[in-house]
Design a protein around this motif. Structure first.
Motif, PDB file in Angstrom:
ATOM      1  N   ALA A  20       0.842  -1.198   0.000  1.00 50.02           N
ATOM      2  CA  ALA A  20       0.000   0.000   0.000  1.00 50.02           C
ATOM      3  C   ALA A  20       0.874   1.244   0.000  1.00 50.02           C
ATOM      4  CB  ALA A  20      -0.919   0.002   1.214  1.00 50.02           C
ATOM      5  N   CYS A  21       0.316   2.336  -0.498  1.00 49.16           N
ATOM      6  CA  CYS A  21       1.080   3.591  -0.512  1.00 49.16           C
ATOM      7  C   CYS A  21       1.224   4.115   0.907  1.00 49.16           C
ATOM      8  CB  CYS A  21       0.410   4.623  -1.417  1.00 49.16           C
ATOM      9  SG  CYS A  21      -1.037   5.417  -0.712  1.00 49.16           S
ATOM     10  N   LEU A  22       2.176   4.993   1.116  1.00 42.73           N
ATOM     11  CA  LEU A  22       2.478   5.483   2.463  1.00 42.73           C
ATOM     12  C   LEU A  22       1.336   6.306   3.047  1.00 42.73           C
ATOM     13  CD1 LEU A  22       6.228   6.497   2.026  1.00 42.73           C
ATOM     14  CD2 LEU A  22       5.272   4.372   2.906  1.00 42.73           C
ATOM     15  N   ARG A  23       0.630   7.046   2.183  1.00 46.91           N
ATOM     16  CA  ARG A  23      -0.476   7.873   2.680  1.00 46.91           C
ATOM     17  C   ARG A  23      -1.614   7.010   3.196  1.00 46.91           C
ATOM     18  NH1 ARG A  23      -5.075  10.363   0.774  1.00 46.91           N
ATOM     19  NH2 ARG A  23      -5.519  12.398   1.702  1.00 46.91           N
ATOM     20  N   CYS A  24      -1.938   5.925   2.449  1.00 48.03           N
ATOM     21  CA  CYS A  24      -3.000   5.029   2.893  1.00 48.03           C
ATOM     22  C   CYS A  24      -2.589   4.272   4.157  1.00 48.03           C
ATOM     23  CB  CYS A  24      -3.351   4.039   1.782  1.00 48.03           C
ATOM     24  SG  CYS A  24      -4.235   4.792   0.391  1.00 48.03           S
ATOM     25  N   ARG A  25      -1.318   3.890   4.246  1.00 49.55           N
ATOM     26  CA  ARG A  25      -0.844   3.218   5.457  1.00 49.55           C
ATOM     27  C   ARG A  25      -1.010   4.116   6.673  1.00 49.55           C
ATOM     28  NH1 ARG A  25       5.032   0.559   4.437  1.00 49.55           N
ATOM     29  NH2 ARG A  25       4.793   0.090   2.218  1.00 49.55           N
ATOM     30  N   LYS A  35      -0.337   2.572  -9.453  1.00 48.29           N
ATOM     31  CA  LYS A  35       0.717   3.576  -9.620  1.00 48.29           C
ATOM     32  C   LYS A  35       0.490   4.333 -10.915  1.00 48.29           C
ATOM     33  CE  LYS A  35       4.141   0.861  -7.063  1.00 48.29           C
ATOM     34  NZ  LYS A  35       5.485   0.240  -7.076  1.00 48.29           N
ATOM     35  N   PRO A  36       0.812   5.622 -10.996  1.00 48.30           N
ATOM     36  CA  PRO A  36       1.588   6.386  -9.998  1.00 48.30           C
ATOM     37  C   PRO A  36       0.772   6.893  -8.818  1.00 48.30           C
ATOM     38  CG  PRO A  36       1.069   7.771 -11.858  1.00 48.30           C
ATOM     39  CD  PRO A  36       0.567   6.406 -12.218  1.00 48.30           C
ATOM     40  N   ALA A  37      -0.596   6.833  -8.877  1.00 50.51           N
ATOM     41  CA  ALA A  37      -1.418   7.330  -7.768  1.00 50.51           C
ATOM     42  C   ALA A  37      -2.604   6.395  -7.587  1.00 50.51           C
ATOM     43  CB  ALA A  37      -1.890   8.756  -8.023  1.00 50.51           C
ATOM     44  N   CYS A  38      -2.823   5.957  -6.350  1.00 53.15           N
ATOM     45  CA  CYS A  38      -3.938   5.062  -6.064  1.00 53.15           C
ATOM     46  C   CYS A  38      -5.253   5.828  -6.060  1.00 53.15           C
ATOM     47  CB  CYS A  38      -3.718   4.359  -4.727  1.00 53.15           C
ATOM     48  SG  CYS A  38      -3.857   5.478  -3.299  1.00 53.15           S
ATOM     49  N   GLN A  39      -6.367   5.093  -6.011  1.00 46.07           N
ATOM     50  CA  GLN A  39      -7.690   5.723  -6.058  1.00 46.07           C
ATOM     51  C   GLN A  39      -7.946   6.601  -4.840  1.00 46.07           C
ATOM     52  OE1 GLN A  39     -10.184   5.863  -8.293  1.00 46.07           O
ATOM     53  NE2 GLN A  39      -8.849   4.872  -9.797  1.00 46.07           N
ATOM     54  N   GLN A  40      -7.482   6.171  -3.664  1.00 54.11           N
ATOM     55  CA  GLN A  40      -7.724   6.954  -2.446  1.00 54.11           C
ATOM     56  C   GLN A  40      -7.065   8.339  -2.552  1.00 54.11           C
ATOM     57  OE1 GLN A  40      -9.768   6.153  -0.251  1.00 54.11           O
ATOM     58  NE2 GLN A  40      -9.804   3.940   0.187  1.00 54.11           N
ATOM     59  N   THR A  42      -6.136   9.815  -5.358  1.00 58.22           N
ATOM     60  CA  THR A  42      -6.728  10.541  -6.477  1.00 58.22           C
ATOM     61  C   THR A  42      -8.025  11.195  -6.066  1.00 58.22           C
ATOM     62  OG1 THR A  42      -5.709   8.990  -8.031  1.00 58.22           O
ATOM     63  CG2 THR A  42      -7.542  10.330  -8.845  1.00 58.22           C
ATOM     64  N   ARG A  43      -8.866  10.462  -5.323  1.00 56.55           N
ATOM     65  CA  ARG A  43     -10.136  11.034  -4.861  1.00 56.55           C
ATOM     66  C   ARG A  43      -9.916  12.198  -3.905  1.00 56.55           C
ATOM     67  NH1 ARG A  43     -12.982   5.254  -3.445  1.00 56.55           N
ATOM     68  NH2 ARG A  43     -13.515   4.638  -5.585  1.00 56.55           N
ATOM     69  N   ALA A  44      -8.867  12.099  -3.104  1.00 56.23           N
ATOM     70  CA  ALA A  44      -8.573  13.183  -2.153  1.00 56.23           C
ATOM     71  C   ALA A  44      -7.861  14.354  -2.819  1.00 56.23           C
ATOM     72  CB  ALA A  44      -7.709  12.638  -1.018  1.00 56.23           C
ATOM     73  N   LYS A  45      -7.668  14.258  -4.160  1.00 53.68           N
ATOM     74  CA  LYS A  45      -6.982  15.305  -4.923  1.00 53.68           C
ATOM     75  C   LYS A  45      -5.562  15.528  -4.425  1.00 53.68           C
ATOM     76  CE  LYS A  45     -11.249  17.707  -6.226  1.00 53.68           C
ATOM     77  NZ  LYS A  45     -11.995  18.981  -6.247  1.00 53.68           N
ATOM     78  N   LYS A  46      -4.931  14.425  -4.039  1.00 54.17           N
ATOM     79  CA  LYS A  46      -3.541  14.489  -3.588  1.00 54.17           C
ATOM     80  C   LYS A  46      -2.697  13.427  -4.305  1.00 54.17           C
ATOM     81  CE  LYS A  46      -4.499  16.370   0.995  1.00 54.17           C
ATOM     82  NZ  LYS A  46      -3.838  17.653   0.759  1.00 54.17           N
ATOM     83  N   PRO A  47      -2.775  13.400  -5.643  1.00 53.54           N
ATOM     84  CA  PRO A  47      -1.987  12.369  -6.354  1.00 53.54           C
ATOM     85  C   PRO A  47      -0.481  12.549  -6.189  1.00 53.54           C
ATOM     86  CG  PRO A  47      -2.882  13.988  -7.892  1.00 53.54           C
ATOM     87  CD  PRO A  47      -3.522  14.269  -6.565  1.00 53.54           C
ATOM     88  N   ASP A  48      -0.051  13.811  -5.993  1.00 53.22           N
ATOM     89  CA  ASP A  48       1.386  14.034  -5.830  1.00 53.22           C
ATOM     90  C   ASP A  48       1.897  13.491  -4.503  1.00 53.22           C
ATOM     91  OD1 ASP A  48       1.520  15.267  -8.262  1.00 53.22           O
ATOM     92  OD2 ASP A  48       1.224  17.282  -7.461  1.00 53.22           O
ATOM     93  N   ALA A  49       0.976  13.294  -3.528  1.00 57.46           N
ATOM     94  CA  ALA A  49       1.388  12.802  -2.210  1.00 57.46           C
ATOM     95  C   ALA A  49       1.401  11.280  -2.156  1.00 57.46           C
ATOM     96  CB  ALA A  49       0.460  13.358  -1.132  1.00 57.46           C
ATOM     97  N   CYS A  50       1.006  10.627  -3.250  1.00 56.37           N
ATOM     98  CA  CYS A  50       0.957   9.172  -3.282  1.00 56.37           C
ATOM     99  C   CYS A  50       2.343   8.636  -3.636  1.00 56.37           C
ATOM    100  CB  CYS A  50      -0.086   8.696  -4.302  1.00 56.37           C
ATOM    101  SG  CYS A  50      -0.333   6.900  -4.289  1.00 56.37           S
ATOM    102  N   GLU A  51       2.936   7.926  -2.698  1.00 50.86           N
ATOM    103  CA  GLU A  51       4.255   7.365  -2.932  1.00 50.86           C
ATOM    104  C   GLU A  51       4.373   6.017  -2.258  1.00 50.86           C
ATOM    105  OE1 GLU A  51       6.716   9.684   0.550  1.00 50.86           O
ATOM    106  OE2 GLU A  51       6.608  10.595  -1.441  1.00 50.86           O
ATOM    107  N   TYR A  52       5.246   5.194  -2.790  1.00 53.68           N
ATOM    108  CA  TYR A  52       5.390   3.819  -2.324  1.00 53.68           C
ATOM    109  C   TYR A  52       6.811   3.569  -1.841  1.00 53.68           C
ATOM    110  CZ  TYR A  52       0.964   2.984  -4.746  1.00 53.68           C
ATOM    111  OH  TYR A  52      -0.338   3.041  -5.142  1.00 53.68           O
TER     112      TYR A  52
END
Length: 577
Positions: A20-25, A35-40, A42-52
């Motif tokens: 899982a990505c670090l933000r979801c964890r 990747k590069p951005a999960c659905q959670q 993307t929905r939160a409008k934070k695709p740049d914060a999605c990282e693994y």
């Protein structure tokens, strides 16, 4: 098709633990691992914060935390001289792309120039293989020019305020480089202003320009990754700063810093543009005229709204004087090397005569020791032989040497001077003034006896003045033995100056030296070609040793300032051919 369930309702396979990505964890949310951005995200409008965290390298968050930790340690070191910070292994974001190849900087010199020896030429041998040129040139340090984006977990606003502690750290980094940039300002006052309300602080355009240089000179440390951020903030702040007539000094200072930043990085068109902008503002605001003469101070034209009356506070007078000469030196020097007309002219129109007093040290203006010029044409008097007036502050030396170089360019390129028969007289007069100026400086063989700040200022003054002499005589050096001798003498003076430069000086030298050394190298190569074609049996070891000194100096300089890379590559190719 109408019975097909929505995409977000499709059952998902259980994601493998740790994928899982670090933000979801962090938020204990179900992650689809896309990747590069999960659905959670993307929905939160934070695709740049999605990282693994895939175990192959550090994440942006980890890198940013390391940077913050390093900066905090630096603050502690500045606050407590006895504090010893632990060693930290920094992550190189380019490491994965460099495996199996040597590191190289952007536009860095050819990797063949890597080995070191005392002399590239066998004893007693007039010539040697082309490869001998490279043996005495130092190896450039691993790439200091990182081009990766800034590592932030969240997108950063271009006007995001920074803490007082971090601002103070950037000012401390910049402070030793103030003279290098030609900026005359009280750094301690800037530090104190950080604790005041925003309306009482210097305009962001100046502060961000200073922060930009602090990041630039910190290469290859991680702080340099923020250059793009501060560059963007300077450019965005310029229009707002221009709306306030009481911010003109800060706009000129910031434009000069911005110009020199571009030039140091080899971005010549952008650097020339902002140098011209700074010079134009200085002229329009009347800074070229004597600030103590009310009738000369008020600018003509449509500037009725400008509040530019004489002021009583010497600090404000000094700021205007220092800002003008900062723009003057930048405009005059780089106009020669960029082969463009200079913006700040000096007559014959009375409104264009430069009568601004020569710049003094910032501390002199703090104590009220301001030299008053009473409308004397400053530059004209200097070029006519009055080389000692105005003192020998670092900025005064820079301005005077810049005037000599610019005037040499005017003399050799002004068709009117040649047509009316005044060319020989103009050359002789400027030659004499340049010689007088050089005689007033600390001798080259004594440069290592002065403090580093003075030595670096004198390195620039000696080099610019001798380059003015070369520029003045080199057109006739092929046919005139006197001109050839003058060029050769000035060239060897520049080489002797290079021999006085130590490793600690390079980070604090003016980027304009790159162009000066190119002129010196051109003359030495011409000498070498002349000797080898006219007198092939005559030894040329002295000229070759001098070229080796230039190669060494330019190579060391290239690890800090990309502007010198084209000239260095050109010289290497000429010597290898």
């Amino acid at each position: 098709m109408a019975n097909k369930p929505p995409t977000d309702k499709v059952p998902q396979a259980t994601l493998q633990r740790g994928k899982a990505c670090l933000r979801c964890r962090k938020r204990k949310m179900k992650c689809d691992g896309v990747k590069p951005a999960c659905q959670q995200c993307t929905r939160a409008k934070k695709p740049d914060a999605c990282e693994y965290d895939d175990g192959k390298g550090k994440t942006r968050t980890q890198l940013m935390r390391e940077t913050i930790a390093r900066l905090e340690r630096r603050v502690r070191e500045l606050e407590d001289p006895e504090y010893v910070s632990p060693a930290v292994t920094l992550y190189d974001p380019h490491g994965h792309s460099r495996s199996g190849s040597s590191a190289s900087s952007v536009g860095s010199p050819d990797s063949s120039f890597l080995s070191v020896s005392h002399s590239p030429f066998p004893s007693g041998s007039p010539t040697s293989p082309a490869a001998a040129w490279i043996q005495n040139v130092p190896s450039p340090s691993p790439s200091p020019f990182l081009s990766d984006p800034i590592y932030f977990e969240e997108p950063q606003s271009s006007h995001l305020p920074i803490s007082v502690e971090f601002s103070t750290l950037l000012l401390d980094i910049f402070a030793p480089h103030q003279q290098q940039c030609g900026l005359g300002i009280n750094i301690q006052r800037l530090r104190e202003s950080l604790h005041r309300p925003p309306s009482e602080q210097p305009h962001p355009v100046l502060m961000n320009a200073i922060y930009l240089w602090a990041c630039f000179v910190s290469r290859p440390e991680p702080l340099c990754q923020q250059e793009d951020l501060y560059l963007r903030q300077v450019l965005e702040a310029l229009p707002d700063a221009l709306k306030s007539t009481d911010r003109l000094v800060e706009v000129i200072q910031a434009s000069c810093l911005l110009s020199l930043y571009y030039l140091a990085n080899g971005r010549m068109y952008e650097g020339g543009y902002h140098a011209s902008a700074a010079a134009t503002l200085a002229v329009q605001a009347g800074f070229s005229r004597d600030v103590y003469q009310h009738d000369l101070w008020l600018p003509t034209g449509h500037f009725e709204d400008f509040d530019l009356k004489p002021v009583k506070a010497s600090n404000q007078e000094g700021a205007r004087i220092l800002a003008f000469w900062q723009a003057f030196a930048l405009d005059r020097c780089w106009s020669v090397f960029l082969q463009k007309p200079s913006i700040i002219s000096d007559g014959p129109d009375a409104r264009k005569i430069i009568s601004c007093p020569w710049p003094q040290e910032v501390s002199d203006y703090e104590t009220g020791l301001v030299g008053r010029c009473t409308s004397i044409p400053t530059i004209r008097a200097f070029l006519n032989g009055d080389v000692s007036s105005g003192g020998f502050s670092a900025m005064a030396l820079r301005a005077k040497a810049s005037a000599l170089l610019s005037q040499a360019d005017v003399v050799i390129n002004h068709t009117g001077i040649k047509q009316n028969g005044r060319f020989s007289d103009e050359v002789a007069n400027l030659d004499q003034t340049t010689g007088l100026f050089l005689s007033m400086l600390v001798p080259i063989n004594q440069l290592n006896q002065v403090i580093p700040e003075e030595r670096q200022s004198l390195i620039l003054a000696h080099t610019l003045a001798n380059c003015a002499m070369i520029h003045l005589h080199r057109a006739s050096a092929h046919d005139n033995s006197v001109s050839f001798e003058k060029c050769s003498r000035a060239t060897r003076a520049c080489v002797n100056v290079m021999k006085q430069i130590n490793d600690q000086d390079y980070p604090f030298l003016d980027p304009v030296l790159a162009s000066c050394w190119s002129i010196v190298a051109d003359h030495l190569v011409m000498e070498l070609d002349t000797l080898e074609s006219a007198w092939p049996t005559m030894g040329t070891s002295d000229v070759r040793e001098e070229l080796t000194v230039i190669l060494h100096t330019m190579t060391m300089f290239s690890t800090r300032f990309p502007v010198i890379t084209p000239a260095l590559n050109k010289l290497q190719k000429r010597l290898m051919s």
